[in-house]
Enzyme design. Structure first.
Site, PDB file in Angstrom:
ATOM      1  CG  PHE A  99      -1.857   1.205   1.205  1.00  0.00           C
ATOM      2  CD1 PHE A  99      -3.039   1.156   0.495  1.00  0.00           C
ATOM      3  CD2 PHE A  99      -1.538   2.375   1.882  1.00  0.00           C
ATOM      4  CE1 PHE A  99      -3.900   2.246   0.454  1.00  0.00           C
ATOM      5  CE2 PHE A  99      -2.384   3.472   1.851  1.00  0.00           C
ATOM      6  CZ  PHE A  99      -3.568   3.410   1.138  1.00  0.00           C
ATOM      7  CG  ASP A 124       5.659   3.823   1.457  1.00  0.00           C
ATOM      8  OD1 ASP A 124       5.659   4.520   2.493  1.00  0.00           O
ATOM      9  OD2 ASP A 124       4.642   3.645   0.769  1.00  0.00           O
ATOM     10  CE  LYS A 136       0.020   6.027   7.231  1.00  0.00           C
ATOM     11  NZ  LYS A 136      -1.329   6.569   7.039  1.00  0.00           N
TER      12      LYS A 136
END
Length: 413
Positions: free
Chosen positions: A141, A226, A255
Site C-alpha cells: 500500500f 516507503d 504520518k
C-alpha cells in the site's frame, strides 16, 4: 437525537453513505470529542485507548504539548509561506532530515501526505534514471492517488480505476528470485515497505531488505523505501530500514512526521538524483508543501523522538506487548492464527473473519480502538503511541483476552 446520531446522519447525507454504514456495523459510530496522549474521548464521555493511532500518525500521542506549542508559536508568526521568499522552518526540517536519515540521504522535498511523498519519489526515480518501469510488491500500500495507486499491490483498489499508469509490475513480498526476474533494462526503481502495513503487518524474512539493496546495486536500479507507516520510531528504530543497515536511494515519510498535530509528508534522496532538478528546480512543486506550521510540528517531533529516545521505548514496549498478546492467545486455542510485528507495529491475525469481527467489536466495547488491515480483514493492527504507558498496555491485553473469549465460539478446531 444524540450527537452521534446527528453526525452519522450528516455522514449519510453529505459525506459518504457507504462509510457511514460501515462505521455503524463496526460499532464505531460514536463521535470523537477530544484526545490527549493515548486516550480519545467521545461526546458521551467514554475514554478509549487509541491503538489505531491514525494508522501510525500518533507516534507521540494526541496533541503532545511540546508539538502543539511549536505550532502555536509558528501560527502567531506566519502560518503559511509566501512561497517566494526563503522559509526557515522548512530549511531547518530539511537539515534535520539529512541528519537523522541513514547514509548520504541529503535532499528533502516536503509535501502534505504519504501518497504525495510516493508520487514525488516515483517522479524523481523516473527523471533521474530516464527509465519508466517501477517494480512494486503484491499487497503493498503506497496511497490512493493515481501514481501511488499504480504502485500499490491490491487489485481491489486498483481495478475500479483502470487503466492506471503504465510501467508498474508487482512481485511477491519477500521473494528475491521473483524480484530479480522482474528487473530489466527499463527498470528505474524498486519500491517497497520495510514492513508491509495494510497487507497485515508482514515482516519480511531476515536479510531480505539487505539482499534487495544488494540486488538493486548489482542491477543498477534505485531502491525506494516507503516508510510512511514504519518511520519515526514505530518499529524500534528511527527508520525500519536501519534494522538491516540499508540505505535506500529515496525514503518516503509522512504520518508521524507531523507529530500527530499537522499533516505533512516528505521524501529524502541521495544527492546525485537531484542533478535532474538542478537546471529545472520547479519541475516538482507544492503550494502547501513545506508550510511553516507543518514544518514546525515536524521539527518538534524529530527533536522529541531523539531526546526521549522514543524509538528505543517502542522496541521495549513492543516486545512486552507482543509477548503478552501471544501468551493471552495461547489461552484461547483456535482463535488466533498469528501475532507478529516489530516494535509497536503489531498485527493480530485471527483464525477467521468471524472471530475477527467479534473480537474487534469486543475490543471497542472494552475501550480499545483498533482497525483491520486494509488488505487483510483477518488482521487487526495494534499501533498505539510510542508514549503509551505500561498500565495502558496491560489494559489493552486485558481487553484482548475478553475479545478472544467472545470470539472463541468460532474457534478453529
Amino acid at each position: 437525537m444524540t450527537k452521534s446520531e446527528q453526525v452519522l446522519a450528516k455522514y449519510e447525507a453529505y459525506v459518504n453513505p457507504g462509510l457511514a454504514r460501515l462505521l455503524r456495523l463496526m460499532g464505531l459510530s460514536s463521535v470523537e470529542r477530544e484526545a490527549a496522549g493515548s486516550i480519545v474521548t467521545d461526546w458521551e464521555g467514554r475514554r478509549m485507548i487509541d491503538c489505531v493511532g491514525g494508522y501510525g500518525t500518533f507516534a507521540f500521542g494526541h496533541k503532545h504539548p511540546r508539538i502543539v506549542q511549536a505550532v502555536e508559536e509558528q501560527l502567531r508568526k506566519m502560518p503559511l509561506s509566501s512561497k517566494i521568499m526563503l522559509c526557515e522552518p522548512m530549511a531547518d526540517l530539511a537539515e534535520r532530515m539529512a541528519r537523522i536519515t541513514p547514509g548520504d540521504l541529503t535532499y528533502t522535498f516536503v509535501c502534505n501526505s504519504g501518497t504525495e511523498a510516493v508520487e514525488g519519489a516515483i517522479k524523481l526515480a523516473r527523471i533521474a534514471t530516464g527509465k519508466p518501469k517501477i517494480v512494486s510488491m503484491l499487497n503493498s500500500f503506497h496511497g490512493k492517488t493515481l501514481g501511488a495507486l499504480s504502485a500499490s499491490g491490491k487489485d481491489t483498489y486498483r481495478e475500479p480505476f483502470a487503466p492506471l499508469l503504465g510501467g508498474f509490475v508487482h512481485v511477491p513480498f519477500g521473494d528475491l528470485d521473483r524480484l530479480e526476474a522482474a528487473i530489466d533494462d527499463a527498470t528505474a526503481a524498486v519500491i517497497l515497505e520495510p514492513i508491509q502495513g495494510e497487507a497485515g503487518i508482514i515482516v519480511p524474512p531476515a536479510g531480505y531488505l539487505r539482499q534487495v539493496r544488494e540486488l538493486c546495486d548489482r542491477k543498477g536500479v534505485l531502491l525506494i523505501a516507503d516508510e510512511v507507516q514504519t518511520g519515526m520510531g514505530r518499529t524500534g528504530r528511527v527508520f525500519a530500514c536501519e534494522e538491516e543497515g540499508v540505505v535506500p536511494d529515496i525514503l518516503c515519510l509522512a504520518k508521524a512526521l507531523g507529530g500527530g498535530v499537522m499533516p505533512i509528508g516528505a521524501f529524502v534522496a541521495r544527492p546525485r538524483l537531484y542533478d535532474a532538478y538542478k537546471d529545472a528546480p520547479l519541475l516538482h512543486t507544492s503550494t502547501f508543501g513545506g508550510n511553516p506550521l507543518a514544518c514546525a510540528a515536524a521539527n518538534a517531533a524529530i527533536d522529541l523522538l531523539l531526546e526521549e529516545k522514543l524509538h528505543e521505548q517502542a522496541a521495549v514496549k513492543g516486545t512486552y506487548l507482543l509477548t503478552k498478546l501471544r501468551l493471552t492467545a495461547d489461552q484461547y486455542p483456535g482463535t488466533v492464527a498469528d501475532i507478529r510485528g516489530r516494535g509497536l507495529m503489531i498485527g493480530v491475525e485471527f483464525a477467521n473473519e468471524a472471530i475477527g469481527g467479534v473480537a474487534m467489536a469486543e475490543l471497542i466495547e472494552q475501550g480499545v480502538l483498533t482497525a483491520f488491515a486494509l488488505n487483510n480483514l483477518r488482521v487487526t493492527r495494534i499501533e498505539p503511541p510510542l508514549t503509551i504507558t505500561k498500565q495502558e498496555i496491560d489494559q489493552v491485553v486485558d481487553a484482548f483476552a475478553k475479545a478472544l473469549e467472545g470470539g472463541r465460539r468460532y474457534a478453529v478446531s
